[in-house]
Scaffold this active site. Structure first.
Site, PDB file in Angstrom:
ATOM      1  N   THR A 106       0.740  -1.221  -0.015  1.00 16.52           N
ATOM      2  CA  THR A 106       0.015   0.091   0.164  1.00 16.52           C
ATOM      3  C   THR A 106       0.941   1.265   0.068  1.00 16.52           C
ATOM      4  OG1 THR A 106      -1.751  -1.191   1.210  1.00 16.52           O
ATOM      5  CG2 THR A 106      -1.905   1.230   1.308  1.00 16.52           C
TER       6      THR A 106
ATOM      7  N   LYS B  64      -7.263   1.205  -2.854  1.00 15.74           N
ATOM      8  CA  LYS B  64      -6.596   0.526  -1.721  1.00 15.74           C
ATOM      9  C   LYS B  64      -6.916   1.597  -0.444  1.00 15.74           C
ATOM     10  CE  LYS B  64      -5.414  -1.838   1.677  1.00 15.74           C
ATOM     11  NZ  LYS B  64      -3.801  -2.446   1.807  1.00 15.74           N
TER      12      LYS B  64
ATOM     13  N   LYS C 121       0.505   4.618   8.307  1.00 13.01           N
ATOM     14  CA  LYS C 121       1.133   5.037   7.114  1.00 13.01           C
ATOM     15  C   LYS C 121       0.001   5.252   6.253  1.00 13.01           C
ATOM     16  CE  LYS C 121       2.474   1.912   4.636  1.00 13.01           C
ATOM     17  NZ  LYS C 121       1.883   0.980   3.479  1.00 13.01           N
TER      18      LYS C 121
END
Length: 294
Positions: free
Chosen positions: A98, A174, A242
């Site tokens: 990701t 995502k 993150k």
């Protein structure tokens, strides 16, 4: 016909199970990770260890990467020892980390200049999905033919595989996924805490609500872990922070308001400050318990 050689960079919680599923489907697998000892079991099971990213790229027809952060992705794709400098023309590189949509677009641009096919294909489903080969795989690829060529590889690892659009589209998808999870996780934690404090059996409550309008993957798979005080990582808190940071940055660029995401990130950052970085995302429950004590 022999299957293409697959190179895998990254054998963490997700990558190791993904590699095993590729081997089960008969793909010759070459691996590289920064700490060789962490991949020793895969080597014992028949994978080929490569001493560098460059050597792995030179030996592979299809190269998969699933690492921690965008700077890790940059480090393994660019430079004289990186994937793009060493992969063969007409090979395929697939970043399943990701990461940032703009980085996916940059990798694609440089890959095309070297006659390499690039895809961004982040995944969702956690350790359970990786182990059971039921991951959702969100794919960005400029050409439908590029997607079709590597679809059998994706099918060895996942059950819900969608070509979302050109380079970067997989990463954008995502981030949509992470936005939905972030606010939803707050609701799951609050529901479990409410049940416990109302004197209910939270597992019995789950039997009533998980198949109704409140149902979600997090409610069915992570709420039982919260109840059992199991905070082992299917997906690390530090990596979720993150992801939320990437989503907020991207949303700000598009001027999209995401107040629920901002609040969830703040709560997870507090959990991180209290030592929760390497817990699973369900450990948000612990932070709520801390708040309740004060």
């Amino acid at each position: 016909m022999s299957k293409p050689v697959v190179g895998l960079v990254g054998t963490g919680v997700m990558g190791k199970s993904m590699g095993r599923n590729l081997m089960k489907e008969g793909y010759p697998l070459h691996i590289y990770t920064r700490t060789k000892s962490k991949a020793s079991d895969l080597v014992d099971e028949g994978t080929v260890w490569e001493d560098s990213v460059a050597m792995l790229a030179q030996q592979s027809d299809i190269i998969l990467t699933i690492v921690g952060y965008p700077h890790d992705v940059e480090g393994i794709y660019f430079g004289t020892e990186g994937i793009l400098a060493n992969a063969r023309p007409d090979s395929y590189v697939i970043d399943m980390t990701t990461s940032s949509p703009s980085l996916a677009e940059r990798i694609n641009q440089e890959a095309r200049a070297k006659q390499i096919h690039a895809l961004d294909a982040p995944v969702s489903g956690g350790d359970i999905g990786a182990r059971n080969a039921t991951l959702s795989i969100m794919v960005g690829a400029d050409e439908e033919s590029t997607f079709s060529h590597v679809l059998p590889v994706f099918e060895a690892m996942g059950s819900n595989i969608v070509h979302q659009g050109p380079a970067g589209a997989g990463q954008h998808t995502k981030l949509c996924n992470q936005i939905a999870i972030a606010a939803g996780m707050m609701g799951v934690v609050e529901a479990i805490l409410y049940a416990e404090n109302a004197g209910l059996d939270p597992k019995r409550v789950l039997q009533s609500i998980e198949s109704g309008a409140a149902g979600s993957w997090s409610l069915s798979n992570l709420a039982p872990r919260m109840i059992d005080q199991d905070f082992s990582p299917g997906f690390y808190v530090k990596h979720f922070i993150k992801d939320m940071t990437l989503a907020i940055e991207s949303a700000e660029q598009m001027k999209v308001p995401v107040p629920g995401l901002v609040l969830a990130k703040q709560l997870y950052e507090e959990l991180s400050k209290n030592g929760g970085d390497n817990d699973g995302t369900q450990a948000l429950y612990k932070y709520y318990q801390l708040m309740k004590e004060f």
